[in-house]
Design a protein around this motif. Structure first.
Motif, PDB file in Angstrom:
ATOM      1  N   VAL A  88     -15.157  12.224   8.426  1.00  0.00           N
ATOM      2  CA  VAL A  88     -14.978  11.054   9.033  1.00  0.00           C
ATOM      3  C   VAL A  88     -14.765  10.799  10.585  1.00  0.00           C
ATOM      4  CG1 VAL A  88     -13.916  10.009   6.710  1.00  0.00           C
ATOM      5  CG2 VAL A  88     -12.401  10.633   8.563  1.00  0.00           C
ATOM      6  N   SER A  97     -19.309   1.291   2.697  1.00  0.00           N
ATOM      7  CA  SER A  97     -19.622   2.266   1.742  1.00  0.00           C
ATOM      8  C   SER A  97     -21.074   3.030   1.564  1.00  0.00           C
ATOM      9  CB  SER A  97     -19.602   1.144   0.147  1.00  0.00           C
ATOM     10  OG  SER A  97     -20.640   0.319   0.474  1.00  0.00           O
ATOM     11  N   PHE A 100     -21.335   6.743   1.871  1.00  0.00           N
ATOM     12  CA  PHE A 100     -21.727   7.343   0.323  1.00  0.00           C
ATOM     13  C   PHE A 100     -23.215   7.806   0.306  1.00  0.00           C
ATOM     14  CE2 PHE A 100     -17.690   4.978  -1.065  1.00  0.00           C
ATOM     15  CZ  PHE A 100     -17.015   6.202  -1.060  1.00  0.00           C
ATOM     16  N   THR A 106     -20.659  12.700   1.643  1.00  0.00           N
ATOM     17  CA  THR A 106     -20.086  12.936   0.231  1.00  0.00           C
ATOM     18  C   THR A 106     -19.549  14.410  -0.052  1.00  0.00           C
ATOM     19  OG1 THR A 106     -21.484  10.870  -0.586  1.00  0.00           O
ATOM     20  CG2 THR A 106     -20.458  12.266  -2.431  1.00  0.00           C
ATOM     21  N   LEU A 109     -16.160  14.529   1.680  1.00  0.00           N
ATOM     22  CA  LEU A 109     -15.401  13.919   1.058  1.00  0.00           C
ATOM     23  C   LEU A 109     -14.777  14.549  -0.082  1.00  0.00           C
ATOM     24  CD1 LEU A 109     -13.302  11.259   1.061  1.00  0.00           C
ATOM     25  CD2 LEU A 109     -15.153  10.022  -0.118  1.00  0.00           C
ATOM     26  N   TYR A 125     -11.447   5.806   0.367  1.00  0.00           N
ATOM     27  CA  TYR A 125     -12.790   5.667  -0.203  1.00  0.00           C
ATOM     28  C   TYR A 125     -12.692   5.622  -1.508  1.00  0.00           C
ATOM     29  CZ  TYR A 125     -14.700   6.491   4.621  1.00  0.00           C
ATOM     30  OH  TYR A 125     -15.266   6.213   5.757  1.00  0.00           O
TER      31      TYR A 125
END
Length: 178
Positions: A88, A97, A100, A106, A109, A125
């Motif tokens: 991030v 969003s 994603f 992704t 994350l 998230y």
């Protein structure tokens, strides 16, 4: 000499009380902009980075308190290690969003370095994904086994739960049938 020593001690004690009170409290509006994103005020509300045009027409940034409350982690400022591990950026204004849809985001994350060690970012998230009808743990499992399929299902709403209208329509009798 004794009175100056006593005065120094009193001044030191007073300053330490002042610093202890101010260092322990996180107030979004007093945070520098490079620490704003992914911080949680002592009140339990998330901090957000906002931009505005100053009087000279130049774009400037400020840290504000959002209305989004977090039930845990009040007074938390995210570490640079977690910001990096989760992929991030503190300089982004607003969080979307749409992140994603980027496979690399992704993957970061869902990586153990982020998912298991950075509960603040994962919580943010997780809630954002839930708002889109996506269960983040399931998305992360798919990300591990087949990243391209996870992205295809996400972009085609494969993980999206039916909205309230769809649920009502599914329970309602077909038109004209009583």
């Amino acid at each position: 000499m004794a009175s100056s020593m006593r005065m120094s001690f009193i001044l030191f004690f007073a300053c330490s009380l002042f610093l202890q009170g101010t260092l322990g409290e996180v107030i979004c509006e007093t945070l520098p902009t490079n620490l704003c994103s992914f911080a949680i005020a002592s009140s339990g509300k998330r901090c957000v980075l906002e931009n505005f045009q100053n009087n000279d027409g130049k774009l400037e940034f400020t840290c504000k308190t959002s209305e989004v409350a977090v039930s845990t982690m009040a007074g938390h400022i995210e570490t640079d290690k977690c910001v990096s591990a989760c992929g991030v950026d503190r300089r982004f204004v607003g969080i979307s969003s749409d992140a994603f849809l980027a496979p690399q985001f992704t993957a970061n994350l869902c990586s153990p370095a982020c998912y298991q060690n950075c509960p603040n970012i994962v919580d943010l998230y997780f809630n954002m994904a839930a708002g889109e009808g996506v269960y983040l743990p399931a998305l992360c499992e798919k990300q591990k086994s087949n990243p391209h399929r996870a992205m295809m299902e996400l972009s085609s709403s494969g993980d999206v739960a039916p909205g309230p209208v769809a649920a009502i329509l599914a329970e309602a009798p077909a038109p004209g049938i009583f």
